[in-house]
Write an enzyme that holds these catalytic residues in place. Sequence first.
Site, PDB file in Angstrom:
ATOM      1  N   ALA A 347      40.335  11.857  43.858  1.00 25.68           N
ATOM      2  CA  ALA A 347      39.884  11.725  42.940  1.00 25.68           C
ATOM      3  C   ALA A 347      38.417  10.697  42.969  1.00 25.68           C
ATOM      4  O   ALA A 347      38.458  10.250  44.772  1.00 25.68           O
ATOM      5  CB  ALA A 347      40.649  10.036  42.306  1.00 25.68           C
ATOM      6  N   MET A 348      37.803  10.507  41.969  1.00 26.68           N
ATOM      7  CA  MET A 348      36.203   9.790  42.206  1.00 26.68           C
ATOM      8  C   MET A 348      35.593   9.075  41.267  1.00 26.68           C
ATOM      9  O   MET A 348      36.874   9.264  39.961  1.00 26.68           O
ATOM     10  CB  MET A 348      35.414  10.936  42.997  1.00 26.68           C
ATOM     11  CG  MET A 348      34.055  10.568  42.666  1.00 26.68           C
ATOM     12  SD  MET A 348      33.472   9.386  44.346  1.00 26.68           S
ATOM     13  CE  MET A 348      32.735   8.335  43.537  1.00 26.68           C
ATOM     14  N   GLU A 349      35.970   7.229  42.141  1.00 26.46           N
ATOM     15  CA  GLU A 349      35.615   6.129  41.086  1.00 26.46           C
ATOM     16  C   GLU A 349      34.223   7.177  39.893  1.00 26.46           C
ATOM     17  O   GLU A 349      34.006   5.140  39.924  1.00 26.46           O
ATOM     18  CB  GLU A 349      35.391   4.815  42.086  1.00 26.46           C
ATOM     19  CG  GLU A 349      34.946   5.041  42.459  1.00 26.46           C
ATOM     20  CD  GLU A 349      34.532   4.821  44.606  1.00 26.46           C
ATOM     21  OE1 GLU A 349      35.389   6.455  44.155  1.00 26.46           O
ATOM     22  OE2 GLU A 349      34.058   4.659  44.602  1.00 26.46           O
ATOM     23  N   ASN A 350      33.250   7.200  39.627  1.00 26.24           N
ATOM     24  CA  ASN A 350      32.456   6.941  38.945  1.00 26.24           C
ATOM     25  C   ASN A 350      32.844   6.807  37.721  1.00 26.24           C
ATOM     26  O   ASN A 350      33.557   6.552  36.862  1.00 26.24           O
ATOM     27  CB  ASN A 350      32.551   9.179  38.318  1.00 26.24           C
ATOM     28  CG  ASN A 350      32.285  10.401  39.240  1.00 26.24           C
ATOM     29  OD1 ASN A 350      31.815  10.059  40.508  1.00 26.24           O
ATOM     30  ND2 ASN A 350      33.305  10.690  39.397  1.00 26.24           N
ATOM     31  N   HIS A 382      43.678   2.280  42.064  1.00 27.25           N
ATOM     32  CA  HIS A 382      42.727   2.824  43.345  1.00 27.25           C
ATOM     33  C   HIS A 382      41.012   3.611  42.810  1.00 27.25           C
ATOM     34  O   HIS A 382      40.447   2.165  43.257  1.00 27.25           O
ATOM     35  CB  HIS A 382      43.008   3.960  44.533  1.00 27.25           C
ATOM     36  CG  HIS A 382      41.688   3.791  45.213  1.00 27.25           C
ATOM     37  ND1 HIS A 382      42.523   3.451  47.047  1.00 27.25           N
ATOM     38  CD2 HIS A 382      40.852   4.596  45.349  1.00 27.25           C
ATOM     39  CE1 HIS A 382      41.159   4.183  47.532  1.00 27.25           C
ATOM     40  NE2 HIS A 382      40.568   4.100  46.781  1.00 27.25           N
ATOM     41  N   GLU A 383      41.166   4.162  41.947  1.00 28.32           N
ATOM     42  CA  GLU A 383      40.294   4.164  40.753  1.00 28.32           C
ATOM     43  C   GLU A 383      39.266   3.315  40.534  1.00 28.32           C
ATOM     44  O   GLU A 383      38.455   2.996  39.669  1.00 28.32           O
ATOM     45  CB  GLU A 383      40.226   5.752  40.367  1.00 28.32           C
ATOM     46  CG  GLU A 383      40.413   6.922  40.909  1.00 28.32           C
ATOM     47  CD  GLU A 383      39.874   6.739  42.353  1.00 28.32           C
ATOM     48  OE1 GLU A 383      38.968   6.888  42.842  1.00 28.32           O
ATOM     49  OE2 GLU A 383      40.543   7.580  43.602  1.00 28.32           O
ATOM     50  N   HIS A 386      38.265   0.286  41.958  1.00 29.14           N
ATOM     51  CA  HIS A 386      36.487   0.689  42.717  1.00 29.14           C
ATOM     52  C   HIS A 386      35.737   0.580  41.622  1.00 29.14           C
ATOM     53  O   HIS A 386      34.818  -0.444  41.654  1.00 29.14           O
ATOM     54  CB  HIS A 386      36.254   1.685  42.922  1.00 29.14           C
ATOM     55  CG  HIS A 386      37.261   2.751  44.107  1.00 29.14           C
ATOM     56  ND1 HIS A 386      36.273   1.740  45.514  1.00 29.14           N
ATOM     57  CD2 HIS A 386      37.793   3.621  44.070  1.00 29.14           C
ATOM     58  CE1 HIS A 386      36.690   3.055  46.062  1.00 29.14           C
ATOM     59  NE2 HIS A 386      37.140   3.503  46.072  1.00 29.14           N
ATOM     60  N   GLU A 405      36.826   1.236  49.947  1.00 31.05           N
ATOM     61  CA  GLU A 405      37.262   1.744  50.220  1.00 31.05           C
ATOM     62  C   GLU A 405      38.958   1.225  50.159  1.00 31.05           C
ATOM     63  O   GLU A 405      40.188   0.921  50.065  1.00 31.05           O
ATOM     64  CB  GLU A 405      37.904   2.844  51.369  1.00 31.05           C
ATOM     65  CG  GLU A 405      36.600   3.640  50.859  1.00 31.05           C
ATOM     66  CD  GLU A 405      36.964   4.373  49.616  1.00 31.05           C
ATOM     67  OE1 GLU A 405      38.231   3.790  49.113  1.00 31.05           O
ATOM     68  OE2 GLU A 405      35.845   5.258  48.853  1.00 31.05           O
TER      69      GLU A 405
HETATM   70 ZN   LIG Z   1      37.879   5.232  46.894  1.00 29.13          ZN
END
Ligand SMILES: [Zn+2]
Length: 944
Positions: A347-350, A382-383, A386, A405
């Site tokens: 996953a990526m927190e954009n 988690h995301e 962020h 992180e």
């Molecule tokens: Zn992360």
Amino acid sequence: MAKSSFTSKAIASAFMILTGSVIAGIVTMVILYNTQISSMNPTPRPTFSTTTTGPPPVMRLPKNLIPETYTVFLKPHFYTRIIEEVNVTSPNQTMLFTGNSTVNFHCAQTTRTIYLNSKDLAVSKPKVIDTENNNNIEVSAMKHHEDESDFLEIQLKEALEAGGNYSLSLDFKGEISENLDALFVSTYQEGEPEFEGDTNTERFLVATNMEPTDARRVFPCFDEPEMKAVFYVTIIHRRFTKALGNEQQSASNIIDEDWQYTSFHPTPKMSTYLVAFTVSEFKPTPSTHERVTIETFARPEAAAAGHTHYAASITGKILQFYENYFEINYQQKTLDQIALPDLSPAAMENWGLITYQEGGLLYEEGVSSLLHKEVIATLISHELAHQWFGNLVTMKWWNEVWLNEGFASYMSYFAVDHIDPSFKARDTFVMRDLHTAFEEDSLASSHPLSPPQEDVQETYQIIEMFDAITYSKGAIVLRMLEDVVGEKVFQKGIKMYLSDFKYANTDQNDLWDYIQMAVDEDSGHTKVALIMKPWTTQIGYPVITINTTDGGIYQKHFLFNDSSESNLWWHVPITAMSDTSGLFSFTLEDKPEKKDTLISKSGEWILANVNCTGYYRVNYNPENWERLLTQLEKDPHRIPLMNRGQLIDDAFNLARAKLVDVSLALNSTRFLHNETAYIPWESAVRNLEYIVLMFDRSEVYGPMQAYLQEQVKGLYSFFRNYTYYSKVPEDHSLQRSQLLAIHVACSNGLPECIEMASKMFANWMNSNTTNGIHPNLRSVIYCQAVAAGGGKEWEFAWNKFQSSSDTSEKEQLRKALSCTKKIWLLNRYLEYTLDPEKIRLMDVASTINYIAKNVAGQALAWNFVRAHWDYVRQGAGAMLIEGVTSRFSTQFELKELEHFATDYELDSANRAVYQAIEQTKVNIEWVGEHKDVILEWFEGQTAL
Ligand SMILES: [Zn+2]
Ligand SMILES: *[C@@H]1O[C@H](CO)[C@@H](O)[C@H](O)[C@H]1NC(C)=O
Ligand SMILES: *[C@@H]1O[C@H](CO)[C@@H](O)[C@H](O)[C@H]1NC(C)=O
Ligand SMILES: *[C@@H]1O[C@H](CO)[C@@H](O)[C@H](O)[C@H]1NC(C)=O
Ligand SMILES: *[C@@H]1O[C@H](CO)[C@@H](O)[C@H](O)[C@H]1NC(C)=O
Ligand SMILES: *[C@@H]1O[C@H](CO)[C@@H](O)[C@H](O)[C@H]1NC(C)=O
């Protein structure tokens, strides 16, 4: 991004779905990264000449120009579907994207050269304007640096003046990547054709994945985290598709028959790596939140089938939880999440547009394991964390990415605990991160949480930072800090930190300063930076040794290979308890000490590191160990749950480092025949796994299996009535124990277990459609049934794998297929990993590693990786090496590995190969010294 084990180019995610990772404990999200292999059209990696003369390139942008806003137009020319109609020529798919950007920047230092980053883009028409008087400044040359700096250098006829404001406009075009990085294409199949004669069900979408250094591959930019700016983005896309961006849509309109555009409100001031957009036919599911519009997007079929419901139902609550905890509202009006069929990492927190692998977001009632909810809740938590740690406040440079992180991982414990206390996130996740960190950090080749900036310059070095140390040690060190200063003070400190540094960048000293301010306001005496710096700037961690006869205590650097000399020491906060007294705390410094409180009175035991709040191991004099183990056998509940797991973990690892006898470690598992809690069992199974790996090709294995069969009988019986009726207990931690029970029982050959698994699987095969196996149990039943079965079972599982459209079902089957004992099936499966139609690119590395984990597949997998190194290393070099060498323990294997290191191009797997060499040496020595003792011990247990 979500937790990962990165290697540079490549990788797919072996985000082991919880149900599939019984041994590994839970939620090991191994993330894979950037692939540069193309499924359709493998392009060789660019190689940088090592023979060029002259100084090495400078990697960092000069700080003379400060970007403020970007206006970006981007037009991906691809089609989301190719409609095949009779007598109409279908268009060809195209991977072209075009665009232009204008960056407004402030000049801090007079210069005639503009440096920014650009990679794989054809850039044209540079135009520089003095925005104060609208004068054009003529460009004399534009040049791209063909080295790792990715600099685009623009020379001007006249100088930009310090204090002035300017803009730079550029046109560019590039190619949509097929390798899950930068702006990339993802494909999936969707249901019924919509038009008569349209037989093509293949669908396409594009998405971005910029972290850490790929924004420069989508538009030229000042691509460093500290160069924050506001982004005005417009996407020009095919009609009847939907574009999502970081911000709320501000306008959308039809341009012509083929095209429409979507513009977004300006983003908050943020780093380039957080820019994101997608173009797809995906459909949203809303969540409730008092202020923010939250939507979760997925494939239309998955959305219609309700697979987004679980994620949608918790996202608003998690966002609210953080808003309350930080007392800072989420900054934007909208928050979109999207489940992508292909993505690496997990996953990526954009900011405002979080991307996930489907397995990280989709949940199918009645098909997905109940435990899979933990994966989803953890990833979302988690995301979302962020959005504050990382997006609002960002590290100055990638050497301190743990500030992103570590915090995101740590905060997720709280958020998950908040939305479902039955997951027992605080205990289970802490143990998971603690052990992951301990494991990585026990080697001399580990790295500090905060290495010097100079050590993290090139992209591959930045990518290497996204590892277990950054994620897990980061989280654990924060937990230790919280324990030292107290929950209230810690929370207050991070609130002030987030509030004062919003839209800005920090390094760890800023964090220490703010926690210190909170400590001071609370009239505390803790010296935060003094205590914390050794934990973040040094590699490794200490083992504390306590002698309860004379109260002696000292520390030393814990290393598996104890021959490495080390003078490192830490300020170690210690909380201990004894059989009869309450808790007592103190800080241990470099010098050995004697403490009366550590002298055991009349044969009582003393236990240090209560609840494992400290990042250190504990060793005792043999008498105290004996008393602790006796206590565990008599009444385990006198010892706190986490310590029951930790005593086993410490005993095994101290034995690995030759600080205690291996028989002590084995003795620490004896109480398990009476234990049903997950944490101690998980600890034992994980630690025994090392012994299994070292000895499953030797005569030790028989007696070992016999002992484990005996030990697990109680646990297996405890769940028998559930298992036989394919049911599971209410409580999540008992569900985990049940899975372990079946796994340990079946894999050690308990006949009633194997019979049960084979029968359940056979029932499914015979009915062919209805699967009566409880979703929680599927992963372990599939694996055990395939292991016990032959070609028929394997074919059945393979067909189900290919035909299933459910992600968690597919994951479980993909893992189960590696469980067969038949060499020819394993070989065939390995070959399949070369065909992206069979095994998705992102799954290649984890599939090979599953096979390597199987003793029957070990040698096959190692040969396969070497034979296809040029292909697979781009997929996941480092992760593969770690997987396929985990059993290496002979001189012959060491030689092979050393040849490998010299004969093959290692690229970003370099560190992994040298770690594997170190580990193999440790293993050889360990096996040589311990084999006889271990054999004897297991034989002794079963002879009783
Ligand atoms: Zn992360
Ligand atoms: C397709 O073209 C062929 C030949 O030109 C013609 O005979 C046929 O009727 C056309 N079919 C349709 C559905 O238009
Ligand atoms: C598709 O590509 C082929 C081969 O390059 C070409 O002959 C054909 O004209 C193209 N079709 C369209 C609709 O552009
Ligand atoms: C960028 O492209 C858009 C859309 O084609 C156009 O309207 C705009 O004028 C262009 N901007 C610049 C600076 O070229
Ligand atoms: C240890 O953890 C348990 C459960 O998580 C908790 O009840 C107990 O109070 C903790 N003990 C200490 C000393 O923090
Ligand atoms: C513990 O201390 C006692 C008394 O000083 C000593 O005799 C003993 O050897 C020590 N034990 C260990 C394991 O160092």
